[in-house]
Design an enzyme around this catalytic site. Structure first.
Site, PDB file in Angstrom:
ATOM      1  N   HIS A   1      -3.653   3.597  -2.131  1.00  0.00           N
ATOM      2  CA  HIS A   1      -3.434   2.598  -2.871  1.00  0.00           C
ATOM      3  C   HIS A   1      -3.334   1.574  -1.804  1.00  0.00           C
ATOM      4  CE1 HIS A   1      -2.254  -1.019  -5.105  1.00  0.00           C
ATOM      5  NE2 HIS A   1      -1.019  -0.825  -4.345  1.00  0.00           N
TER       6      HIS A   1
ATOM      7  N   GLY B   1       0.927  -1.289   0.025  1.00  0.00           N
ATOM      8  CA  GLY B   1      -0.102   0.078   0.206  1.00  0.00           C
ATOM      9  C   GLY B   1       0.901   1.227   0.027  1.00  0.00           C
TER      10      GLY B   1
ATOM     11  N   THR C   1       7.873   5.636  -2.544  1.00  0.00           N
ATOM     12  CA  THR C   1       7.344   4.302  -2.948  1.00  0.00           C
ATOM     13  C   THR C   1       7.692   4.151  -4.521  1.00  0.00           C
ATOM     14  OG1 THR C   1       5.508   2.957  -3.402  1.00  0.00           O
ATOM     15  CG2 THR C   1       5.200   5.436  -2.901  1.00  0.00           C
ATOM     16  N   SER C   2       7.828   2.757  -4.909  1.00  0.00           N
ATOM     17  CA  SER C   2       8.128   2.763  -6.155  1.00  0.00           C
ATOM     18  C   SER C   2       6.759   2.732  -6.924  1.00  0.00           C
ATOM     19  CB  SER C   2       8.505   1.383  -6.337  1.00  0.00           C
ATOM     20  OG  SER C   2       7.828   0.219  -6.024  1.00  0.00           O
ATOM     21  N   GLU C   3       5.641   2.519  -6.435  1.00  0.00           N
ATOM     22  CA  GLU C   3       4.458   2.792  -7.047  1.00  0.00           C
ATOM     23  C   GLU C   3       3.972   4.293  -7.162  1.00  0.00           C
ATOM     24  OE1 GLU C   3       1.968  -0.213  -4.885  1.00  0.00           O
ATOM     25  OE2 GLU C   3       2.442  -1.754  -6.186  1.00  0.00           O
TER      26      GLU C   3
ATOM     27  N   HIS D   1      -4.144  -7.423  -8.108  1.00  0.00           N
ATOM     28  CA  HIS D   1      -3.309  -6.562  -7.137  1.00  0.00           C
ATOM     29  C   HIS D   1      -4.043  -5.834  -6.089  1.00  0.00           C
ATOM     30  CE1 HIS D   1      -0.003  -3.376  -7.506  1.00  0.00           C
ATOM     31  NE2 HIS D   1      -0.450  -3.515  -6.122  1.00  0.00           N
TER      32      HIS D   1
ATOM     33  N   HIS E   1      -4.393  -3.058  -0.645  1.00  0.00           N
ATOM     34  CA  HIS E   1      -5.071  -4.330  -1.122  1.00  0.00           C
ATOM     35  C   HIS E   1      -5.969  -5.076  -0.147  1.00  0.00           C
ATOM     36  CE1 HIS E   1      -0.281  -4.120  -2.032  1.00  0.00           C
ATOM     37  NE2 HIS E   1      -1.073  -3.703  -2.740  1.00  0.00           N
TER      38      HIS E   1
END
Ligand SMILES: [Zn+2]
Length: 363
Positions: A183, A117, A162-164, A246, A185
Site C-alpha cells: 500500500h 505506506g 502498522t495500523s493499516e 488516499h 501513495h
C-alpha cells in the site's frame, strides 16, 4: 489492593500484544490466561514493563469470551493457531530483506512520504509479516518488522505493527492467491484517486497485462475496519485498487511483484497526464490486439474482471463502465479540435500535483 482488577482472557490459545493491550486499557492489573496458552514475547514485555500479573490458572473453556474478538468466531476458528516460530525461519529472513528493499524502492520513487505506506507478506495460513507503524519505508530494517495473525494480533516482533494491516488482511482472507500486499501513495495514481477516476484502458500494453482494469474503493477513515472492507468488492478481480482520497493497494504472489504493479500503475497515470497536455487525442489499441494482451495475461495467471464475461457482457474491452469500478475517462479531448475541452483542462490542472507541473515546465 482495592484497585486490583482481574480480566479473564483464558479462551485465547495465543495471547498477543493486542489482547494484553486491550485488557490493560480496560484497567486490568491481573490477566488470567489458560495454563497452556502461548504468550508472545512482545505481550510478555508489555506486561512486565507495567508490572501486570499474568495468572495462568484460567481454563480454555472458560465461559467469558475474550473482549478482543473482532470477527465472527467461525472464520477465525477454522484457522490454525498462529505460529510465532514462522517469524525466524530462513524463508522469513529472506522475506524481511525483500520487504526492506521494496520499502527503499517505494521511498526513492516518491510513492511514500513521512511514515506512509505499508508492506506485508503472508508466510503461513494464519501468519503475516508486516511493516511497523511510524517508520519511514526508506529506513526499514528486518528488525523493525513484525508478525501478525489474520485478525491483526501481533504475535512476534518488537515494534507495533502498522495500523493499516487490516486492509491487507481483508485481501488475504478474500483472495487465496494473494501472498503480498503493498500500500502506498504514488502521486499520479493518487491524483486519479482524489478525483474519483480510474485510468482508461488499452493505451499501453504493459499496463493491460500486469494491471489492466483498476477499481476505486470509496473513502473511509484509514485504520478502521470499514476502511479495510472497502476493497472487498474488487480484490478478487483486480490486483490493484485506487483508494479514494488516499492512495493505492496492490496484491501479488510476491512482495517484489506487488511493488511492480504499483510502479506500472503510477507510470501509466503519469504518462496519461503528460499525454493529456499535448493537445492531441490519445490513440487506443484496437479491440483485436487488445484480446491478444488479455490472452497473455490469462496465461500469466493474473486476475482481470474482463475474463468474467457475465460481468462484462455489456462492455467492450476498452469500455470504461465496468461493474465494480467507478470509471470515468480523464480529461477527454474536444472531438473537433483535438484539444482538451476547457472544463476538463481546468479540472486536470486542479488535480495534477505540483510535481507534475514542475516536470512539464522543466521539459
Ligand atoms: Zn495510506
Amino acid at each position: 489492593m482495592s484497585n486490583e482488577k482481574s480480566i479473564d482472557i483464558s479462551s485465547r490459545k495465543v495471547v498477543a500484544m493486542r489482547d494484553v493491550h486491550e485488557a490493560v486499557a480496560a484497567g486490568a492489573t491481573r490477566i488470567v490466561i489458560d495454563e497452556n496458552a502461548v504468550v508472545t514475547p512482545s505481550a510478555k514485555d508489555f506486561l512486565q514493563q507495567r508490572n501486570i500479573v499474568l495468572d495462568k490458572s484460567g481454563k480454555a473453556n472458560a465461559a467469558t469470551p475474550p473482549s478482543t474478538t473482532v470477527v465472527a468466531a467461525s472464520s477465525a476458528q477454522r484457522r490454525p493457531a498462529p505460529n510465532p516460530r514462522l517469524f525466524t525461519t530462513p524463508e522469513a529472513e529472506a522475506i524481511k530483506k525483500e520487504i526492506c528493499a521494496v520499502g527503499k524502492k517505494l521511498w526513492l520513487r516518491q510513492f511514500v512520504d513521512g511514515n506512509g505506506g505499508n508492506i506485508s507478506y503472508r508466510i503461513g495460513p494464519n501468519e503475516v509479516i508486516c511493516t511497523p507503524t511510524l517508520v519511514s519505508k526508506y529506513d526499514l530494517t528486518p528488525e523493525d518488522l513484525s508478525l501478525v495473525d489474520l485478525e491483526g494480533n501481533q504475535i512476534a516482533g518488537t515494534k507495533p505493527r502498522t495500523s493499516e494491516i487490516f486492509l491487507h488482511l481483508e485481501i488475504y482472507k478474500a483472495v487465496p492467491e494473494a501472498k503480498s500486499c503493498v500500500h502506498c501513495h504514488p502521486p499520479h495514481a493518487t491524483a486519479y484517486a482524489i478525483t474519483g477516476r480510474v485510468p482508461p484502458n488499452m493505451v499501453i500494453p504493459e499496463f493491460e497485462v500486469f494491471v489492466g482494469k483498476v477499481a476505486i474503493s470509496p473513502y473511509e477513515t484509514p485504520g478502521t475496519a470499514e476502511f479495510a472492507q472497502t476493497v472487498l468488492p474488487y480484490v478478487k478481480t483486480h490486483n490493484t485498487v485506487l483508494l479514494a482520497n488516499h492512495g493505492i493497494i496492490c496484491w501479488a504472489d510476491s512482495v517484489t511483484h506487488a511493488e511492480w504493479y504499483a510502479e506500472v500503475l503510477e507510470t501509466y497515470c503519469w504518462t496519461l497526464m503528460l499525454a493529456s497536455q499535448l493537445g492531441a487525442p490519445i490513440s487506443y489499441i484496437s479491440e483485436q490486439k487488445g484480446s491478444d494482451l488479455l490472452a497473455i495475461k490469462k496465461k500469466l495467471g493474473l486476475p482481470d474482471i474482463r475474463f468474467d464475461t457475465s460481468r462484462m457482457k455489456e462492455c467492450q474491452l476498452s469500455d470504461l463502465k465496468v461493474p465494480g469500478s467507478i470509471a470515468l475517462t480523464p480529461g477527454p479531448c474536444d472531438g473537433n479540435t483535438g484539444r482538451p475541452a476547457e472544463t476538463d483542462l481546468e479540472m486536470l490542472v486542479k488535480s495534477v500535483p505540483d510535481a507534475v507541473m514542475e516536470t512539464i515546465r522543466a521539459k
